[in-house]
Design a protein around this motif. Structure first.
Motif, short mmCIF file in Angstrom:
data_model
loop_
_atom_site.label_atom_id
_atom_site.label_comp_id
_atom_site.label_asym_id
_atom_site.label_seq_id
_atom_site.Cartn_x
_atom_site.Cartn_y
_atom_site.Cartn_z
N MET A 78 0.68 -1.26 0.16
CA MET A 78 -0.23 0.04 -0.04
C MET A 78 0.78 1.11 -0.22
O MET A 78 0.20 2.33 -0.63
N GLN A 79 1.83 1.39 0.79
CA GLN A 79 2.75 2.69 0.54
C GLN A 79 3.44 2.58 -0.56
O GLN A 79 3.85 3.52 -1.00
N ASN A 296 14.46 -1.28 5.77
CA ASN A 296 15.23 -0.40 5.21
C ASN A 296 14.24 0.49 4.53
O ASN A 296 15.35 1.57 4.91
N ALA A 297 13.61 0.17 4.13
CA ALA A 297 12.40 1.47 3.23
C ALA A 297 11.75 2.21 4.29
O ALA A 297 11.65 3.75 3.95
N VAL A 298 11.74 1.69 5.71
CA VAL A 298 11.03 2.29 7.25
C VAL A 298 12.61 3.45 6.87
O VAL A 298 11.29 4.76 7.40
N ILE A 316 21.22 9.66 2.11
CA ILE A 316 20.70 9.65 0.99
C ILE A 316 21.87 8.60 0.24
O ILE A 316 21.14 7.24 -0.31
N GLN A 317 22.36 9.06 0.20
CA GLN A 317 23.66 8.01 -0.77
C GLN A 317 23.42 7.07 -0.66
O GLN A 317 23.90 5.74 -1.68
N PHE A 318 24.17 6.15 0.61
CA PHE A 318 24.25 4.49 1.11
C PHE A 318 22.74 4.09 0.61
O PHE A 318 22.94 2.90 0.73
N PHE A 319 21.49 4.53 0.61
CA PHE A 319 20.35 3.94 0.40
C PHE A 319 20.27 4.15 -1.43
O PHE A 319 19.93 2.95 -2.16
N ILE A 320 21.20 4.90 -2.25
CA ILE A 320 20.91 5.11 -3.08
C ILE A 320 22.03 3.59 -3.73
O ILE A 320 21.36 2.72 -4.86
N ILE A 353 10.11 -1.45 -4.83
CA ILE A 353 9.37 -0.85 -4.99
C ILE A 353 9.59 0.93 -4.33
O ILE A 353 9.17 2.17 -5.36
N GLU A 354 9.04 0.75 -3.40
CA GLU A 354 8.92 2.00 -2.40
C GLU A 354 10.01 2.51 -2.51
O GLU A 354 10.07 3.86 -3.08
N ILE A 355 11.31 2.07 -2.35
CA ILE A 355 13.11 2.57 -1.75
C ILE A 355 13.30 3.23 -3.85
O ILE A 355 12.86 4.45 -3.52
N PHE A 356 12.79 2.34 -4.54
CA PHE A 356 12.87 3.59 -5.79
C PHE A 356 12.37 4.48 -6.56
O PHE A 356 12.60 5.34 -6.82
#
Length: 365
Positions: A78-79, A296-298, A316-320, A353-356
């Motif tokens: 949903m998110q 991780n998305a949270v 943000i960069q380490f998530f990218i 999907i949420e992360i991207f």
């Protein structure tokens, strides 16, 4: 002569296309959108029961414990679909997920809520955090669309979650309605966010009061000395489960950012910075985040909330980097993500999907 002429045209076109690709490389937001499209298509290819408007927990349907998915993966989906609609405002991604989630609705006392499994198939427990994730997504959807149905769900879930509050161990929300033996960061952190979201929308002070009470309790009982968060406190023994997960840190990080936005009190911003720094140091090891994509998305939600205030790309960069690693190393030939070889989970697809989608919204290259 004609053949030679056509070959010349084709070669010239190929050279031109190659030059264009080099001169105007595809941006990361566009790359992320392509990945989202792949994941979304695969969800409806491998994880969707169209006949019943429900979803499967894993792509190996015959081996699944239950016929259909538990609620938790749908909270993630949903998110994810809300974030997709931010990127693609003319498309409707949320409706089929909402239609499925409605089939988990249970109106038993003391308040309506959503149970862990499909209501018509069997009676199951109701988890406060499952409901809170839905409320958070609904509040986000309301802020985006101003459709009253989303706000009504968020308010109803707030009422349900508050039936899980008592003063044992000084306060806090339980994790599970029918087994009140632990109070968890994962039911109090998102509870704070629900209350703060509703306060920002309605300006009703009781929501802010609730958030501050829960915030104080979590920090007193479940925060580690360096700013991270333990998983839960057992009731009545008051023993701490010292496991540390990305999503628990993420909800409290986001809570501090929201409190700063509401109060403009710098103590919340300073605390958010401390938590973010501790999170990166603790969780990002050997150029990897832990393996639970949705946890991780949270955390990413909180990091992005802070980034939008201080514009520090280190959040943000380490998530990218990790998202690109997952796509490169943990995706199979069918385009499904997950660390297990053959069995892939719905929640992993939804999480990525949420992360991207969130990274694409930042429009960073």
């Amino acid at each position: 002569m004609k053949i030679a002429h056509y070959i010349k045209i084709i070669l010239t076109s190929c050279v031109f296309i190659t030059w264009c690709n080099l001169a105007y490389p595809q941006s990361f937001p566009d790359i992320y959108k392509g990945r989202i499209d792949t994941l979304n298509n695969n969800i409806y290819k491998y994880f969707y029961d169209g006949q019943n408007s429900l979803y499967y927990e894993n792509n190996d349907v015959q081996a699944n414990e239950k016929k259909h998915s538990y609620l938790w993966p749908l909270c993630a989906l949903m998110q994810a679909t809300n974030e997709e609609e931010v990127l693609f405002p003319s498309k409707d991604f949320m409706s089929p997920v909402m239609k499925a989630i409605h089939q988990y609705y249970s109106d038993i006392p003391p308040a309506p809520g959503y149970q862990a499994y499909v209501t018509k198939e069997e009676k199951d427990s109701r988890f406060y955090d499952d409901n809170q994730w839905i409320a958070i997504a609904c509040a986000d959807a309301y802020n985006r669309t101003k459709e009253k149905k989303y706000l009504d769900i968020a308010k109803s879930i707030y009422h349900f979650m508050m039936t899980g509050y008592d003063t044992l161990s000084g306060g806090g929300l339980y994790w599970k309605e029918d087994e009140k033996n632990s109070k968890n960061t994962c039911s109090n952190g998102p509870g704070i966010i629900v209350a703060l979201q509703l306060y920002k929308i309605t300006k009703e002070k009781n929501y802010l009061d609730t958030a501050l009470v829960l915030y104080s309790w979590v920090n007193k009982h479940l925060q580690t000395p360096d700013g991270l968060y333990y998983d839960n406190i057992r009731i009545p023994s008051l023993k701490i489960d010292s496991a540390i997960y990305t999503y628990n840190t993420g909800t409290m990080l986001q809570s501090n950012v929201l409190l700063y936005e509401i109060t403009r009190d710098k103590k919340y911003l300073n605390e958010a910075e401390r938590i973010a720094s501790a999170a990166k140091q603790h969780f990002y090891k050997n150029y990897k985040l832990p393996g639970n994509y949705w946890f991780n998305a949270v955390l990413l939600r909180g990091e992005i909330a802070l980034y939008k205030i201080d514009n520090n790309k280190n959040h943000i960069q380490f998530f990218i980097d990790d998202a690109n690693r997952v796509w490169k190393d943990e995706k199979n030939e069918e385009g499904l993500v997950g660390k297990k070889d053959r069995r892939k989970s719905l929640i992993d697809q939804a999480a990525m999907i949420e992360i991207f989608a969130r990274l694409a919204q930042l429009n960073l290259d």
